[in-house]
Every structure is written in C-alpha cells, then in structure tokens.
Scaffold this motif. Structure first.
Motif, mmCIF file in Angstrom:
data_model
loop_
_atom_site.group_PDB
_atom_site.id
_atom_site.type_symbol
_atom_site.label_atom_id
_atom_site.label_comp_id
_atom_site.label_asym_id
_atom_site.label_seq_id
_atom_site.Cartn_x
_atom_site.Cartn_y
_atom_site.Cartn_z
ATOM 1 N N GLU A 174 0.830 -1.210 0.000
ATOM 2 C CA GLU A 174 0.000 0.000 0.000
ATOM 3 C C GLU A 174 0.862 1.256 0.000
ATOM 4 O O GLU A 174 0.594 2.210 -0.743
ATOM 5 N N VAL A 175 1.902 1.239 0.823
ATOM 6 C CA VAL A 175 2.805 2.392 0.875
ATOM 7 C C VAL A 175 3.510 2.575 -0.467
ATOM 8 O O VAL A 175 3.619 3.693 -0.978
ATOM 9 N N MET A 176 3.970 1.476 -1.050
ATOM 10 C CA MET A 176 4.663 1.572 -2.344
ATOM 11 C C MET A 176 3.746 2.172 -3.410
ATOM 12 O O MET A 176 4.172 3.043 -4.186
ATOM 13 N N ASP A 177 2.515 1.715 -3.462
ATOM 14 C CA ASP A 177 1.576 2.232 -4.460
ATOM 15 C C ASP A 177 1.380 3.738 -4.315
ATOM 16 O O ASP A 177 1.309 4.468 -5.315
ATOM 17 N N LEU A 178 1.298 4.206 -3.069
ATOM 18 C CA LEU A 178 1.089 5.638 -2.837
ATOM 19 C C LEU A 178 2.365 6.435 -3.088
ATOM 20 O O LEU A 178 2.307 7.571 -3.574
ATOM 21 N N VAL A 179 3.510 5.831 -2.779
ATOM 22 C CA VAL A 179 4.790 6.503 -3.041
ATOM 23 C C VAL A 179 4.962 6.755 -4.535
ATOM 24 O O VAL A 179 5.287 7.871 -4.962
ATOM 25 N N VAL A 180 4.725 5.720 -5.352
ATOM 26 C CA VAL A 180 4.938 5.875 -6.792
ATOM 27 C C VAL A 180 3.859 6.745 -7.437
ATOM 28 O O VAL A 180 4.044 7.221 -8.566
ATOM 29 N N LYS A 206 11.783 -0.092 3.971
ATOM 30 C CA LYS A 206 11.711 -1.533 3.720
ATOM 31 C C LYS A 206 11.345 -1.820 2.266
ATOM 32 O O LYS A 206 11.866 -2.754 1.660
ATOM 33 N N VAL A 207 10.440 -1.008 1.733
ATOM 34 C CA VAL A 207 10.049 -1.170 0.327
ATOM 35 C C VAL A 207 11.259 -0.983 -0.585
ATOM 36 O O VAL A 207 11.496 -1.791 -1.502
ATOM 37 N N MET A 208 12.033 0.054 -0.338
ATOM 38 C CA MET A 208 13.202 0.330 -1.181
ATOM 39 C C MET A 208 14.203 -0.824 -1.115
ATOM 40 O O MET A 208 14.771 -1.226 -2.138
ATOM 41 N N ARG A 209 14.393 -1.380 0.083
ATOM 42 C CA ARG A 209 15.348 -2.483 0.231
ATOM 43 C C ARG A 209 14.828 -3.752 -0.436
ATOM 44 O O ARG A 209 15.554 -4.432 -1.164
ATOM 45 N N SER A 243 16.727 4.383 -6.059
ATOM 46 C CA SER A 243 16.182 5.727 -5.908
ATOM 47 C C SER A 243 14.680 5.670 -6.158
ATOM 48 O O SER A 243 14.148 4.637 -6.594
ATOM 49 N N LEU A 244 14.002 6.795 -5.890
ATOM 50 C CA LEU A 244 12.563 6.847 -6.156
ATOM 51 C C LEU A 244 12.262 6.648 -7.644
ATOM 52 O O LEU A 244 11.360 5.865 -7.978
ATOM 53 N N PRO A 245 12.987 7.304 -8.566
ATOM 54 C CA PRO A 245 12.719 7.055 -9.998
ATOM 55 C C PRO A 245 12.912 5.583 -10.368
ATOM 56 O O PRO A 245 12.171 5.041 -11.200
ATOM 57 N N ASP A 246 13.904 4.920 -9.751
ATOM 58 C CA ASP A 246 14.135 3.502 -10.030
ATOM 59 C C ASP A 246 12.946 2.673 -9.540
ATOM 60 O O ASP A 246 12.497 1.745 -10.224
ATOM 61 N N LEU A 247 12.409 3.000 -8.373
ATOM 62 C CA LEU A 247 11.236 2.298 -7.852
ATOM 63 C C LEU A 247 10.035 2.512 -8.766
ATOM 64 O O LEU A 247 9.302 1.559 -9.072
ATOM 65 N N VAL A 248 9.825 3.742 -9.197
ATOM 66 C CA VAL A 248 8.713 4.040 -10.100
ATOM 67 C C VAL A 248 8.845 3.238 -11.389
ATOM 68 O O VAL A 248 7.864 2.673 -11.893
#
Length: 209
Positions: free
Chosen positions: A150-156, A181-184, A190-195
């Motif tokens: 849920e956090v990842m979806d809202l972050v991206v 934890k999501v990033m790990r 980075s945030l762009p990499d996660l997106v």
C-alpha cells in the motif's frame, strides 16, 4: 544474457529444404532442429534458451499461420521467420501483422537467411533477458507485506510521506519505516528507479490480461 547456443527450429514438409537448412544452420554455429509438420514441433518441449523458428506457410496439418496463432502468446521470446513462395505474399503480410519477425520468399540467398536468423536470435536474447528481469521483480514484490504494498503504491503515485500517512491513518515515522523496507526489498536505488520497476510490473500484468 544467456551463453547457451541458440536453437533454430525449422518446420517444413520439404525434406530437401529441411536438410539444406539444417546443414547451413549448423555451419553458422547454431543448433538446428527440423520438423516435417506443425504438430511435431508443438510436441517438442519449449526450450529455455534463445531460439527462433523458420516456418513454412504451407504445411500438411496445421498451416504456418495456424501454428503462429497457437504459439504467439506462449512463445513470445521465439521470433518467427516465415518461408514462403512468391504466391504467398498476401498471407505473409497477414503473418507480419500477427507478429512475425520477417518472411523470406523462395528462393533466398544463404547470406540473407543467416542475417535474418542472427537478428531474430538477438531479439530472442533480449526477450529472455526481459522475462528474467520481470521474474526477479515479481519475486521481490512477493516479499512485501500488505501494508508495504500500500505504501509503495502511494509513493509511486507521487504522494509525500505526510500525505501517505493521512491516507493510511498511520504516522509519518511509520510511513518512513515502511518506505525504507520497500526500497530495500524492491532493490530500488532511488525513487525514480522504484517508479520504473512498479511501472514495468503493472505493464506486464496488464499485457497478460
């Protein structure tokens, strides 16, 4: 990229054509496998290495177009090169629209054939690498808890930590902990990499459906 020797499959009911193609493909350093009909090829287990298919349009059981339709979804990493006669151009165009890599009109030169196969194998390599990367991303995603997802979806989606906390009714500090934890777990630099990773996962999921 896989270091395995690529397969070049040949489906053609003309034995002289199969034998000449088999010899040419072997000399080029690839692994040829030949089949006299479509069903024989379908009965062969799918390889997990780079490959392409040389496919005659006119076969005694399923036509080349029928076989293409059968394997289009399951073997997207295996480009199809159609072998056709001069009178088959309209159906060759149909094959191209259905996703064929190329079509060669008989008679064709050895250099043209080998060049076409080489480019098809390169595409197969790329497709397999892409699939492997997606499998790794999916494996990473399965390690996320429901809250982390849920956090990842809202972050991206572009929300700030404070906004995410408001959406999920949790503190900003808790959001930061989940975000870390999501990033790990997603191995995002980075945030762009996660997106980018989440976008690829969503695109792959939509394509499958």
């Amino acid at each position: 990229m896989s270091n395995e020797i690529p397969y070049v499959f040949v489906v053609d009911d003309d034995i002289s054509m199969r034998e000449s193609l088999e010899a040419l493909i072997s000399c080029a350093g690839w692994r040829p496998e030949t089949f006299a009909c479509a069903q024989s090829f379908l009965d062969r287990p799918r390889p997990h290495s780079p490959s392409c298919l040389l496919l005659d349009l006119n076969l005694p059981d399923l036509s080349g177009l029928d076989l293409q339709q059968r394997i289009a979804a399951d073997r997207a990493d295996m480009p199809i090169i159609f072998i056709t006669g001069s009178g088959d151009v309209p159906r060759s165009v149909q094959a191209m629209k259905a996703g064929a890599f190329d079509f060669l009109i008989k008679p064709f030169g050895a250099d043209v054939l080998l060049s076409t196969i080489e480019h098809a194998i390169q595409r197969s390599h790329s497709a397999l690498d892409h699939d492997a990367e997606l499998q790794t991303l999916r494996a990473c995603q399965t390690t996320l808890t429901r809250r982390e997802q849920e956090v990842m979806d809202l972050v991206v989606s572009g929300l700030l930590n404070k906004q995410i906390g408001g959406e999920l009714n949790i503190s900003e500090i808790t959001v930061k902990a989940h975000r870390g934890k999501v990033m790990r777990k997603m191995k995002a630099r980075s945030l762009p990499d996660l997106v980018n990773k989440v976008t690829r996962l969503r695109l792959a999921a939509s394509t499958r459906h």
